[in-house]
Write an enzyme that holds these catalytic residues in place. Structure first.
Site, PDB file in Angstrom:
ATOM      1  N   TYR A  54       1.345 -17.513  -1.460  1.00  0.00           N
ATOM      2  CA  TYR A  54       0.665 -16.488  -2.264  1.00  0.00           C
ATOM      3  C   TYR A  54       0.152 -17.089  -3.572  1.00  0.00           C
ATOM      4  O   TYR A  54      -1.007 -16.936  -3.941  1.00  0.00           O
ATOM      5  CB  TYR A  54       1.637 -15.339  -2.535  1.00  0.00           C
ATOM      6  N   ALA A  68      -0.274 -20.274  -4.312  1.00  0.00           N
ATOM      7  CA  ALA A  68      -1.275 -21.319  -4.059  1.00  0.00           C
ATOM      8  C   ALA A  68      -2.631 -20.663  -3.797  1.00  0.00           C
ATOM      9  O   ALA A  68      -3.673 -21.130  -4.284  1.00  0.00           O
ATOM     10  CB  ALA A  68      -0.860 -22.180  -2.871  1.00  0.00           C
ATOM     11  N   LYS A 122      -3.680 -17.809  -4.941  1.00  0.00           N
ATOM     12  CA  LYS A 122      -4.227 -17.241  -6.178  1.00  0.00           C
ATOM     13  C   LYS A 122      -4.821 -18.336  -7.076  1.00  0.00           C
ATOM     14  O   LYS A 122      -5.789 -18.104  -7.792  1.00  0.00           O
ATOM     15  CB  LYS A 122      -3.150 -16.450  -6.930  1.00  0.00           C
ATOM     16  N   ILE A 180       2.756  -4.407 -11.304  1.00  0.00           N
ATOM     17  CA  ILE A 180       2.073  -3.118 -11.460  1.00  0.00           C
ATOM     18  C   ILE A 180       2.601  -2.185 -10.371  1.00  0.00           C
ATOM     19  O   ILE A 180       2.811  -2.601  -9.230  1.00  0.00           O
ATOM     20  CB  ILE A 180       0.537  -3.283 -11.321  1.00  0.00           C
ATOM     21  N   THR A 197       2.288  -0.343  -7.621  1.00  0.00           N
ATOM     22  CA  THR A 197       1.352  -0.039  -6.520  1.00  0.00           C
ATOM     23  C   THR A 197       2.071  -0.252  -5.190  1.00  0.00           C
ATOM     24  O   THR A 197       3.255  -0.590  -5.171  1.00  0.00           O
ATOM     25  CB  THR A 197       0.139  -0.994  -6.534  1.00  0.00           C
TER      26      THR A 197
HETATM   27  N1  LIG Z   1       0.826  -4.840  -7.605  1.00  0.00           N
HETATM   28  C1  LIG Z   1       1.156  -5.890  -8.309  1.00  0.00           C
HETATM   29  O1  LIG Z   1       2.150  -5.857  -9.040  1.00  0.00           O
HETATM   30  C2  LIG Z   1       0.334  -7.138  -8.260  1.00  0.00           C
HETATM   31  C3  LIG Z   1       0.791  -8.237  -9.002  1.00  0.00           C
HETATM   32  C4  LIG Z   1       0.021  -9.391  -9.032  1.00  0.00           C
HETATM   33  C5  LIG Z   1      -1.174  -9.450  -8.361  1.00  0.00           C
HETATM   34  N2  LIG Z   1      -1.597  -8.371  -7.625  1.00  0.00           N
HETATM   35  C6  LIG Z   1      -2.889  -8.504  -6.947  1.00  0.00           C
HETATM   36  O2  LIG Z   1      -3.723  -7.439  -7.322  1.00  0.00           O
HETATM   37  C7  LIG Z   1      -4.581  -7.055  -6.243  1.00  0.00           C
HETATM   38  C8  LIG Z   1      -4.396  -5.577  -5.926  1.00  0.00           C
HETATM   39  O3  LIG Z   1      -3.036  -5.363  -5.616  1.00  0.00           O
HETATM   40  P1  LIG Z   1      -2.455  -3.901  -5.289  1.00  0.00           P
HETATM   41  O4  LIG Z   1      -1.033  -3.937  -5.701  1.00  0.00           O
HETATM   42  O5  LIG Z   1      -3.353  -2.838  -5.806  1.00  0.00           O
HETATM   43  O6  LIG Z   1      -2.513  -3.949  -3.693  1.00  0.00           O
HETATM   44  P2  LIG Z   1      -2.257  -2.741  -2.657  1.00  0.00           P
HETATM   45  O7  LIG Z   1      -1.609  -1.586  -3.305  1.00  0.00           O
HETATM   46  O8  LIG Z   1      -1.618  -3.376  -1.461  1.00  0.00           O
HETATM   47  O9  LIG Z   1      -3.729  -2.321  -2.275  1.00  0.00           O
HETATM   48  C9  LIG Z   1      -4.582  -3.208  -1.616  1.00  0.00           C
HETATM   49  C10 LIG Z   1      -5.823  -2.446  -1.199  1.00  0.00           C
HETATM   50  O10 LIG Z   1      -6.691  -3.366  -0.538  1.00  0.00           O
HETATM   51  C11 LIG Z   1      -7.036  -2.834   0.734  1.00  0.00           C
HETATM   52  N3  LIG Z   1      -7.133  -3.974   1.660  1.00  0.00           N
HETATM   53  C12 LIG Z   1      -6.173  -4.870   1.962  1.00  0.00           C
HETATM   54  N4  LIG Z   1      -6.633  -5.757   2.861  1.00  0.00           N
HETATM   55  C13 LIG Z   1      -7.914  -5.385   3.131  1.00  0.00           C
HETATM   56  C14 LIG Z   1      -8.929  -5.893   3.982  1.00  0.00           C
HETATM   57  N5  LIG Z   1      -8.711  -6.957   4.766  1.00  0.00           N
HETATM   58  N6  LIG Z   1     -10.105  -5.264   4.007  1.00  0.00           N
HETATM   59  C15 LIG Z   1     -10.348  -4.174   3.238  1.00  0.00           C
HETATM   60  N7  LIG Z   1      -9.423  -3.648   2.428  1.00  0.00           N
HETATM   61  C16 LIG Z   1      -8.217  -4.250   2.376  1.00  0.00           C
HETATM   62  C17 LIG Z   1      -5.923  -1.883   1.118  1.00  0.00           C
HETATM   63  O11 LIG Z   1      -6.380  -0.840   1.943  1.00  0.00           O
HETATM   64  P3  LIG Z   1      -6.216  -0.888   3.540  1.00  0.00           P
HETATM   65  O12 LIG Z   1      -4.816  -1.342   3.816  1.00  0.00           O
HETATM   66  O13 LIG Z   1      -6.509   0.495   3.978  1.00  0.00           O
HETATM   67  O14 LIG Z   1      -7.237  -1.863   4.017  1.00  0.00           O
HETATM   68  C18 LIG Z   1      -5.535  -1.305  -0.250  1.00  0.00           C
HETATM   69  O15 LIG Z   1      -6.384  -0.239  -0.574  1.00  0.00           O
HETATM   70  C19 LIG Z   1      -4.210  -7.987  -5.090  1.00  0.00           C
HETATM   71  O16 LIG Z   1      -5.081  -9.090  -5.113  1.00  0.00           O
HETATM   72  C20 LIG Z   1      -2.791  -8.437  -5.438  1.00  0.00           C
HETATM   73  O17 LIG Z   1      -2.485  -9.707  -4.885  1.00  0.00           O
HETATM   74  C21 LIG Z   1      -0.869  -7.245  -7.549  1.00  0.00           C
END
Ligand SMILES: NC(=O)c1ccc[n+]([C@@H]2O[C@H](COP(=O)([O-])OP(=O)(O)OC[C@H]3O[C@@H](n4cnc5c(N)ncnc54)[C@H](OP(=O)(O)O)[C@@H]3O)[C@@H](O)[C@H]2O)c1
Length: 228
Positions: free
Chosen positions: A140, A142, A144, A173, A175
């Site tokens: 993960y 790597a 990013k 966050i 989510t």
């Molecule tokens: N949450 C955290 O604490 C955190 C921390 C560090 C980094 N991040 C990064 O921030 C970003 C957003 O994270 P998040 O927590 O909001 O993620 P999340 O809650 O898992 O939401 C991801 C969204 O992307 C969609 N998605 C996933 N794969 C997809 C695909 N192949 N095609 C189209 N849509 C897709 C999902 O919908 P469907 O499943 O319906 O496709 C969902 O709406 C990510 O890059 C994550 O690595 C998050």
């Protein structure tokens, strides 16, 4: 976070097309937008499949124009010992975090270049701007770092075309990605709480605004002090 950014953008008057793989999640988003009186379109798509991304961009261009803004908030997480990091898992994480961003950027760029305007926003991870050891999250982290390198390279190439590429680096966050107990996680964060998608959306609005035109290849960490 993608959902919060989509709603915030639409509330500010942007014409938004939100995509995702699942019909139900998109219907939920439309219901939230409708309840708040915010116009917003959705389309079922898959960011990891080039042809479907291409179709989504064509659909966006025909229905709402542009796009002038691209927000890519896809990125699966997996953690575990390196012995369980199979080639399939590695490739899936790279596909979800990096390849999908590449496809979206490649589709967005030609129109942005023609209009000599574009804002591209991607999501890395807090600490991802200084590559460090990531026990249990090798792939993960790597991925990013690769995403940041891709983003900065495109930022450099497109700066003269009025196109910016920036990354938000979230800490923890609240989510769908975060499955462990919030209280346990909060103890490790100097701010003693998780961030909210709304806080991320407010930062995103700035990086997507006209006013941020001189900011490119940059990262903005939202981590409540984590990894300082
Ligand atoms: N949450 C955290 O604490 C955190 C921390 C560090 C980094 N991040 C990064 O921030 C970003 C957003 O994270 P998040 O927590 O909001 O993620 P999340 O809650 O898992 O939401 C991801 C969204 O992307 C969609 N998605 C996933 N794969 C997809 C695909 N192949 N095609 C189209 N849509 C897709 C999902 O919908 P469907 O499943 O319906 O496709 C969902 O709406 C990510 O890059 C994550 O690595 C998050």
């Amino acid at each position: 976070m993608g959902r919060a950014v989509a709603l915030a953008l639409a509330r500010e008057g942007a014409r938004v097309l939100a995509t995702g793989r699942h019909r139900d999640t998109l219907a939920e988003l439309r219901a939230i937008a409708q309840a708040r009186g915010i116009p917003l379109r959705t389309l079922q798509s898959d960011a990891e499949k080039r042809e479907r991304v291409r179709k989504a961009f064509r659909y966006a261009a025909s229905k709402i124009g542009g796009p002038d803004l691209l927000v890519h908030a896809v990125g699966d997480f997996w953690e575990g010992p390196i012995s369980r990091l199979t080639g399939e898992r590695w490739e899936a994480l790279v596909r979800s975090n990096v390849t999908s961003a590449l496809y979206a950027i490649q589709e967005a760029l030609p129109g942005m270049r023609r209009r000599r305007y574009g804002r591209i926003l991607l999501f890395g991870v807090a600490g991802g701007d200084v590559p460090r050891a990531a026990p249990r999250a090798h792939a993960y982290r790597a991925a990013k770092v690769a995403l940041l390198t891709l983003a900065r390279s495109v930022a450099h190439e497109e700066a003269a075309n009025g196109i910016t590429v920036n990354l938000i680096l979230p800490g923890v966050i609240r989510t769908g990605t975060v499955t462990r107990s919030s209280a346990l996680l909060a103890r490790r964060i100097p701010a003693r709480r998780l961030g909210t998608p709304q806080e991320v959306a407010r930062a995103a609005l700035f990086l997507l605004s006209h006013d941020s035109g001189y900011i490119t290849g940059s990262t903005l960490t939202l981590s409540g002090g984590l990894l300082l």
